[in-house]
Write a protein that holds these residues in place. Structure first.
Motif, PDB file in Angstrom:
ATOM      1  N   LYS A 151       0.797  -1.217   0.000  1.00 14.25           N
ATOM      2  CA  LYS A 151       0.000   0.000   0.000  1.00 14.25           C
ATOM      3  C   LYS A 151       0.834   1.274   0.000  1.00 14.25           C
ATOM      4  CE  LYS A 151      -4.022  -2.111   2.241  1.00 14.25           C
ATOM      5  NZ  LYS A 151      -4.964  -2.034   3.391  1.00 14.25           N
ATOM      6  N   ALA A 152       2.049   1.197   0.487  1.00 13.11           N
ATOM      7  CA  ALA A 152       2.851   2.414   0.580  1.00 13.11           C
ATOM      8  C   ALA A 152       4.326   2.066   0.630  1.00 13.11           C
ATOM      9  CB  ALA A 152       2.462   3.231   1.815  1.00 13.11           C
ATOM     10  N   ILE A 153       5.159   3.004   0.226  1.00  7.80           N
ATOM     11  CA  ILE A 153       6.605   2.960   0.426  1.00  7.80           C
ATOM     12  C   ILE A 153       6.945   4.153   1.300  1.00  7.80           C
ATOM     13  CG2 ILE A 153       8.875   3.148  -0.642  1.00  7.80           C
ATOM     14  CD1 ILE A 153       7.621   0.514  -1.274  1.00  7.80           C
ATOM     15  N   GLY A 154       7.306   3.893   2.559  1.00  7.62           N
ATOM     16  CA  GLY A 154       7.481   4.989   3.493  1.00  7.62           C
ATOM     17  C   GLY A 154       6.152   5.694   3.699  1.00  7.62           C
ATOM     18  N   SER A 155       6.129   6.998   3.485  1.00  5.00           N
ATOM     19  CA  SER A 155       4.892   7.773   3.658  1.00  5.00           C
ATOM     20  C   SER A 155       4.138   7.976   2.351  1.00  5.00           C
ATOM     21  CB  SER A 155       5.222   9.145   4.267  1.00  5.00           C
ATOM     22  OG  SER A 155       6.083   9.875   3.399  1.00  5.00           O
ATOM     23  N   THR A 156       4.662   7.419   1.259  1.00  3.98           N
ATOM     24  CA  THR A 156       4.042   7.615  -0.060  1.00  3.98           C
ATOM     25  C   THR A 156       3.141   6.444  -0.406  1.00  3.98           C
ATOM     26  OG1 THR A 156       5.993   8.845  -0.809  1.00  3.98           O
ATOM     27  CG2 THR A 156       4.470   8.065  -2.497  1.00  3.98           C
ATOM     28  N   GLU A 157       1.863   6.731  -0.612  1.00  6.19           N
ATOM     29  CA  GLU A 157       0.925   5.685  -1.002  1.00  6.19           C
ATOM     30  C   GLU A 157       1.171   5.256  -2.439  1.00  6.19           C
ATOM     31  OE1 GLU A 157      -3.252   6.162   0.767  1.00  6.19           O
ATOM     32  OE2 GLU A 157      -2.498   8.217   0.658  1.00  6.19           O
ATOM     33  N   LEU A 158       0.873   4.002  -2.739  1.00  7.60           N
ATOM     34  CA  LEU A 158       1.094   3.456  -4.070  1.00  7.60           C
ATOM     35  C   LEU A 158      -0.216   3.375  -4.841  1.00  7.60           C
ATOM     36  CD1 LEU A 158       3.667   0.602  -3.317  1.00  7.60           C
ATOM     37  CD2 LEU A 158       4.088   2.988  -3.948  1.00  7.60           C
TER      38      LEU A 158
END
Length: 343
Positions: free
Chosen positions: A134-141
C-alpha cells in the motif's frame, strides 16, 4: 463481481489528486512545462497547505528557468536517473514486456518469451510486482488492489530474482508453461481484461549513497572522456513499442534535466530532451543504484485501457544513455504584450 466459482466482490476506490502545472513557450517556440502532484486515498493524508504552496512556487521557478535554458544536441554518455525517472524507465522498457498475453501473441516482439531461467538484468537487481503493497514509506502506491478484475486475489509476484527471469504477469489467459493467474488481470471498466502491471518495485543489492552515486558519475564521465554527463531529475511519463512490426524501442519524456560537468562547474539545466533506446542494450548499462527508493504514481494505458500503477526504484547510474532532440512547435511567442484596457 459475481462468478460461478463463488466469488462475491464489491469494491470501490477513492482517490484524490492535487496537480500543479505551469506551461510556457520559449523564444524558439518550444512548449515547456513544469509540474508536481500529490496523491492520496485519504484527504487527511494530503500535504499541509504550506507544503503545497512551496510546491507551487517551485513549479514556477522551474518553468522560469526552463524558458531560459539552452537546448541540447543528440548525445550518448553516462547519466543518473533519479528514482522516479528510473521507475518510469523500468515500467516502459521492462514491465510491458513481461505481461503474459504478449508472450503468445505472434504480433508481439516477445523479447523475454524464451528467457525464463536466464539473466535479463544485472545480478544485483530484482523486480517484484506487488499489488498488496500500500505504501513505500509515507508515499501511497497507486497500483494497489486486493483482487484483480477477474476476481483473483492479489499477491506479490517476483518476476526477476537476482537478475534471473522467473515468471510473467498473468491473467486467467494461459501461456506456454504458465496456466494459472497470479492476480494481474486488469482493465478499465468496459474493456477486455489482459495481464497488466501493478506496483513495480525494483530491489537492489548494490547500493551507494546519493553523494557516492554522483562521485561515481563524475568518475565515469572522466573515464569515457565525455564533456559532461546527465542527471534526469523529473520525468512526466513515456511509451514503448512492443510489437515486432515496429522498432523494439522506448521513449522516456523528461521534464527536468541537468548537464553535469566533471571540472566542477555547476550543473546546467537544459531542455528539449527525450531519452531513447532499445531494451536489451539498456539493461546492460546499469552500474549501481542509490540506497533510497522513490515512487512514481500514474496511470498506464494499454489494450485494456487506463489502469492505476506505481513504479518504485532507487536512482540508477548508467554507463550510457542516449538522448535525442524533442520535437517541438515552431510558432514563436507574440512580439507585443496584450493591450491593456484603459480606464
Amino acid at each position: 463481481m459475481v462468478s460461478t466459482e463463488g466469488t462475491r466482490l464489491l469494491d470501490g476506490r477513492s482517490f484524490t489528486n492535487i496537480s500543479i502545472a505551469a506551461r510556457g513557450k520559449a523564444s524558439d517556440g518550444m512548449d515547456l512545462a513544469a509540474m508536481q502532484d500529490f496523491q492520496s486515498t485519504d484527504l487527511d493524508r494530503l500535504p499541509k497547505p504550506e507544503v503545497i504552496a512551496a510546491a507551487v512556487n517551485r513549479v514556477g521557478v522551474d518553468l522560469a528557468a526552463l524558458l531560459k535554458a539552452p537546448t541540447v544536441e543528440p548525445f550518448i554518455g553516462p547519466a543518473i536517473l533519479s528514482g522516479r525517472a528510473a521507475g518510469v524507465f523500468f515500467h516502459e522498457i521492462f514491465g510491458h514486456r513481461v505481461e503474459g498475453h504478449r508472450q503468445k501473441d505472434e504480433a508481439e516482439g516477445q523479447t523475454f518469451t524464451k528467457a525464463i531461467g536466464t539473466p535479463v538484468l544485472p545480478d544485483f537487481l530484482s523486480v517484484v510486482f506487488d499489488p498488496t503493497r500500500k505504501a513505500i514509506g509515507s508515499t501511497e502506491l497507486n497500483g494497489t488492489y486486493a483482487y484483480d478484475d477477474e476476481g483473483i486475489q492479489a499477491r506479490p509476484v517476483t518476476v526477476v530474482e537476482n537478475g534471473i527471469l522467473k515468471t510473467f504477469l498473468m491473467s486467467r489467459s494461459p501461456i506456454n508453461g504458465f496456466d494459472h493467474s497470479n492476480g494481474h488481470g486488469r482493465r478499465q471498466p468496459g474493456a477486455e481484461v489482459v495481464s497488466r502491471q501493478s506496483n513495480l518495485i525494483v530491489e537492489s543489492k548494490k547500493t551507494v549513497s546519493d553523494q557516492r552515486l554522483r562521485e561515481m558519475l563524475l568518475a565515469e564521465i572522466k573515464r569515457q572522456k565525455k564533456p559532461y554527463g546527465l542527471f534526469f531529475e523529473q520525468v512526466t511519463g513515456g511509451y514503448t513499442t512492443t510489437q515486432r512490426r515496429g522498432l523494439q524501442a522506448y521513449t522516456v519524456i523528461p521534464l527536468i534535466v541537468y548537464r553535469v560537468y566533471p571540472d566542477g562547474r555547476p550543473d546546467e539545466l537544459v531542455r528539449g530532451v527525450d531519452i531513447v533506446g532499445t531494451p536489451l542494450s539498456s539493461f546492460a548499462k546499469i552500474l549501481v543504484t542509490s540506497d533510497q527508493p522513490d515512487v512514481f504514481n500514474g496511470y498506464c494505458g494499454a489494450e485494456s485501457g487506463q489502469v492505476p500503477v506505481s513504479a518504485v526504484s532507487p536512482a540508477l547510474l548508467v554507463s550510457e544513455i542516449e538522448i535525442q532532440k524533442k520535437d517541438h512547435a515552431l510558432d514563436r511567442p507574440p512580439l507585443l504584450s496584450p493591450p491593456t484596457e484603459e480606464k
